[in-house]
Design an enzyme around this catalytic site. Sequence first.
Site, PDB file in Angstrom:
ATOM      1  N   LYS A   1      31.550  28.927  56.357  1.00  0.00           N
ATOM      2  CA  LYS A   1      30.256  29.469  56.753  1.00  0.00           C
ATOM      3  C   LYS A   1      29.479  28.517  57.672  1.00  0.00           C
ATOM      4  O   LYS A   1      28.836  28.959  58.620  1.00  0.00           O
ATOM      5  CB  LYS A   1      29.438  29.777  55.495  1.00  0.00           C
ATOM      6  CG  LYS A   1      28.090  30.388  55.816  1.00  0.00           C
ATOM      7  CD  LYS A   1      27.516  31.171  54.657  1.00  0.00           C
ATOM      8  CE  LYS A   1      26.129  31.699  55.045  1.00  0.00           C
ATOM      9  NZ  LYS A   1      25.825  32.978  54.445  1.00  0.00           N
TER      10      LYS A   1
ATOM     11  N   PHE B   1      31.337  29.184  44.504  1.00  0.00           N
ATOM     12  CA  PHE B   1      31.335  30.635  44.321  1.00  0.00           C
ATOM     13  C   PHE B   1      32.140  31.309  45.439  1.00  0.00           C
ATOM     14  O   PHE B   1      31.955  31.005  46.605  1.00  0.00           O
ATOM     15  CB  PHE B   1      29.889  31.155  44.325  1.00  0.00           C
ATOM     16  CG  PHE B   1      29.811  32.646  44.211  1.00  0.00           C
ATOM     17  CD1 PHE B   1      30.241  33.290  43.057  1.00  0.00           C
ATOM     18  CD2 PHE B   1      29.332  33.417  45.262  1.00  0.00           C
ATOM     19  CE1 PHE B   1      30.184  34.673  42.954  1.00  0.00           C
ATOM     20  CE2 PHE B   1      29.276  34.803  45.168  1.00  0.00           C
ATOM     21  CZ  PHE B   1      29.700  35.434  44.001  1.00  0.00           C
ATOM     22  N   GLN B   2      33.005  32.195  45.052  1.00  0.00           N
ATOM     23  CA  GLN B   2      33.881  32.934  45.978  1.00  0.00           C
ATOM     24  C   GLN B   2      34.702  31.995  46.863  1.00  0.00           C
ATOM     25  O   GLN B   2      34.953  32.279  48.023  1.00  0.00           O
ATOM     26  CB  GLN B   2      33.091  33.940  46.823  1.00  0.00           C
ATOM     27  CG  GLN B   2      32.543  35.084  45.960  1.00  0.00           C
ATOM     28  CD  GLN B   2      32.062  36.275  46.750  1.00  0.00           C
ATOM     29  OE1 GLN B   2      31.603  36.144  47.880  1.00  0.00           O
ATOM     30  NE2 GLN B   2      32.155  37.467  46.164  1.00  0.00           N
TER      31      GLN B   2
ATOM     32  N   GLU C   1      39.396  45.633  50.701  1.00  0.00           N
ATOM     33  CA  GLU C   1      39.967  44.815  51.783  1.00  0.00           C
ATOM     34  C   GLU C   1      41.435  45.111  52.035  1.00  0.00           C
ATOM     35  O   GLU C   1      41.941  44.884  53.132  1.00  0.00           O
ATOM     36  CB  GLU C   1      39.767  43.327  51.489  1.00  0.00           C
ATOM     37  CG  GLU C   1      38.327  42.845  51.617  1.00  0.00           C
ATOM     38  CD  GLU C   1      37.533  42.981  50.330  1.00  0.00           C
ATOM     39  OE1 GLU C   1      38.031  43.628  49.378  1.00  0.00           O
ATOM     40  OE2 GLU C   1      36.410  42.449  50.260  1.00  0.00           O
TER      41      GLU C   1
ATOM     42  N   MET D   1      60.592  57.754  42.825  1.00  0.00           N
ATOM     43  CA  MET D   1      61.777  56.950  43.114  1.00  0.00           C
ATOM     44  C   MET D   1      62.208  56.153  41.880  1.00  0.00           C
ATOM     45  O   MET D   1      63.404  56.037  41.595  1.00  0.00           O
ATOM     46  CB  MET D   1      61.511  56.011  44.300  1.00  0.00           C
ATOM     47  CG  MET D   1      62.745  55.260  44.768  1.00  0.00           C
ATOM     48  SD  MET D   1      64.103  56.358  45.231  1.00  0.00           S
ATOM     49  CE  MET D   1      63.783  56.577  46.986  1.00  0.00           C
TER      50      MET D   1
END
Lengths: 564, 161
Positions: A162, A112-113, A50, A478
């Site tokens: 949802k 969940f999630q 993502e 760097m």
Amino acid sequence: MEKTGAQILLECLLQENVDAIFGFPGGAVIDIYHHLPSYPALRHFLVRHEQGAIHAADGYARATGRVGVCLVTSGPGATNTVTGIATAYMDSIPVVIITGQVPTPLIGNDAFQEVDIVGISRPCVKHNYLVKDVQDLAWIIKQAFYLARTGRPGPVLVDLPKDVLQAKTVPAYPESISMRSYNPHLEPNRRQLRKVVDLLRTCRRPLFYSGGGVISSDAFEELTWLARNLHIPVTSTLMGLGAFPGDDPLWLGMLGMHGTYAANMAVGHTDLLLAVGARFDDRVTGKISSFAPMAKVVHIDVDPTSIRKNVNVDVPIVADCRLALKGLRDEIMACAEASDWVLEHQSWLEQVQAWQRDHPLQYAFSEEPIKPQFVVEKIYELTKGEAIITTEVGQNQMWAAQFSRFHRPRSFITSGGLGTMGYGFPAAIGAQVAFPDKLVIDIAGDGSIQMNIQEMATAVSCNIPVKIVILNNGYLGMVRQWQELFYNKNYCATCMHTNPDFVKLAEAFGAAGFRVTKAADLEGVLKQAFALPGPVIVDVVVAEEENVYPMVPAGAALTDMLLV
Amino acid sequence: MRHVLSVLVENEPGVLSRVVGLFSGRGFNIETLNVGPTLEEGLSLMTITTLGDEAIIEQIVKQLRKLVTVVKVVDLTHLQKVEREMVLIKVNAEDASRAEVLRIADIFRCKVVDVGPNALTLEITGDQSKIKAIVSLLQRFGVKEFARTGTVALRRAMQMD
């Protein structure tokens, strides 16, 4: 006709003229994905992580000036976007992030999630929403796009449970937006502009210091007109590169920690600093009390919080940069007594040119190992500034900024404020999706490229022909440079000598890979790589301990540069 | 210097955390914070007292105005205003001291809102200095419990020079 929340969302995206979505599915957003094939105008690009989706949406936005769109699921899908949201926030990039959420009755139950992404993202978004009722969906999406692209642009997140995506209603799409609490101030104050004209008349050593705001407001032409007609040299921040032609004699290059000698000296000596769409970041100013010590400061910015945040300002102008510069041009044209700007700024321009002549950007060429600066120069030579260049973060980014030249806005795409390693490649994918026929090149380091290397699969599967040129010095360069200069060469945790074989890696993903070790071979390989129709990795083995110069040590005055 | 900010906000979920998060995220102080609905539906008024020099206060005001849910911010500090806090204070009031506690309550025009065998609960309203004065007077009797609102403030109708 009744529609589900998922369908309403997709229709709203169509109304916002979205043509690309970068996303990754999951349980909470299956309903959106279920309906997506019915909307072929909404091209979906399936990323492999993502973070790749949000950076690609951001790269798309930077390349086009339009709002980028990213679609991810709840929980880990949402949290994986946070670095990219912060990246877009720091650089004021318009992105709309659509996250799935667990059904509303489960919110707060540690389902969940489930994650409170609205809470998590709050400090790094321009605004965010949790949609609790499908009736609110259409106006929230419209408002989200409006907020993302207007005023000082930024990321806006919309969290969609949802059950809201599944709920049905007859959609009502709002025609217009009016928000009593959000009205960006765009028009410049004429009186303030006249003060600027007065200062321009009396100053002898004016300097434009332009930033990302010049690009986001499309003020390229206005800035160029003013600089050329008033004979004012121009320097810019990393974010402002491309806002003024890089081959113009008035162009001084970037200022700041790795700015050019001429640009930093000009800041040290100017008597009128015209800051446009820049925010006096610490990497730009160095020691703040020694920044532009002799100058009156004019600061144009659409965001009032930028003004007087870090430095005192003599003439603040809260306005859209393009409108402000256009207004300034009108005021100058309307001036009864025309000044002879050429004559007035002649000795200043001579001084500036002397600085440029005495201390240009330089490096010692070597055939083997190849010098990284040579690679950037060669890319510029071959593309003549026509390519879109993205970068990762670190030495690769600074060399790309220094040794390439940018002639158009939106031709240089880099993570400035947040400094996000792993940004450049997915951002290049987003830019390439927006401009399929352009050459898009990610100038990368061997460390940074590994942070989102999984997006090679995205590039290959969607046939996005991004070219990655790795300046491979086997170090996190760097940080190693700082360790060398300020930490007794204690190269702790910066050695990358166990890098993967990037050529084989490219091939494993189904892309082409090349390795170059000699300067003489570089041009041929780059030409070959740029001509290929698919994604390519060019692994250029470069000098291990090359440093980025000039360098202003952290906390030092801009004019105290290490030159070699 | 202490500043009193009057912040009109859209009354929607999360607006308080946006404001509070702004203060904590940018290292600003909140001394007191008071929130309540206004007479106009959908709008709430926050009164925030904060400490900082002029530059910091300028940033705080600008940053608050930048929040999408903030409708209006007024810095009342340099305006003439009425400012009030309310305190509920439960003070020991044994037989020997009860009369003295009541006398102090009377002088400060407090209300007795609860009486127990050994304690009195007083309701005090006033500006910060009045509350500081009475609290310090009552402390010697022994304060059992103490609850205090933040400051609320309104601009005076007439601003005298």
